[in-house]
Design an enzyme around this catalytic site. Structure first.
Site, PDB file in Angstrom:
ATOM      1  CB  CYS A   1      83.962  34.694  57.527  1.00  0.00           C
ATOM      2  SG  CYS A   1      85.114  35.136  56.243  1.00  0.00           S
TER       3      CYS A   1
ATOM      4  CB  CYS B   1      85.226  31.908  52.859  1.00  0.00           C
ATOM      5  SG  CYS B   1      84.801  33.581  53.341  1.00  0.00           S
TER       6      CYS B   1
END
Length: 146
Positions: free
Chosen positions: A54, A52
């Site tokens: 992040c 992802c």
């Protein structure tokens, strides 16, 4: 024009793994590797990696920079959520029933027992330096000076 999804994901995964290895983290890809690594004496920082945004923009940079500190874990390891599923599930089992599975995340073990965590909610939406500061606070509390 067609795009091969697996080719795309393989490249992202390869990059994410390389970033962690370059930062000094050992890849744990099987439950047996997790078991052996978690049985080592001392402190172990576990980074639960992910593909992802992040993870790439916050967690992996924080993992790389947090260890540049006077007190730091004896061992640096990583499991890859969504990729090495059995290894990740086994690590989360060892973290205990109170552990909230999230990725990316960090777990700090001392002599194989969970002593601190940084969950996705403390990563996503935060800047890398706040995650570094959070991790180093745990290093200060649980790790020895190098």
């Amino acid at each position: 024009m067609t795009m091969d999804f697996n080719f795309y994901m393989d490249e992202i995964t390869k990059t994410a793994r390389t970033e962690m290895e370059t930062s000094g983290y050992e890849q744990l890809t099987t439950p047996e590797e997790v078991d052996a690594a978690f049985k080592r004496p001392g402190t172990t920082l576990v980074m639960v990696n992910s593909v992802c945004g992040c993870a790439g923009g916050i967690a992996r940079p924080a993992a790389a920079h947090a260890v540049h500190y006077d007190k730091r874990p004896d061992h640096l390891v990583t499991v890859f959520a969504g990729q090495d599923k059995e290894a990740t599930a086994y690590a989360r089992m060892i973290f205990g029933e109170d552990h909230l599975p999230s990725s990316p995340s960090f777990a700090l073990l001392k002599d194989g027992k969970l002593v601190a965590e940084v969950g996705r909610y403390e990563i996503e939406g935060h800047d890398p330096m706040s995650v570094v500061t959070n991790l180093q606070g745990y290093f200060e509390e649980y790790c020895e000076e190098v």
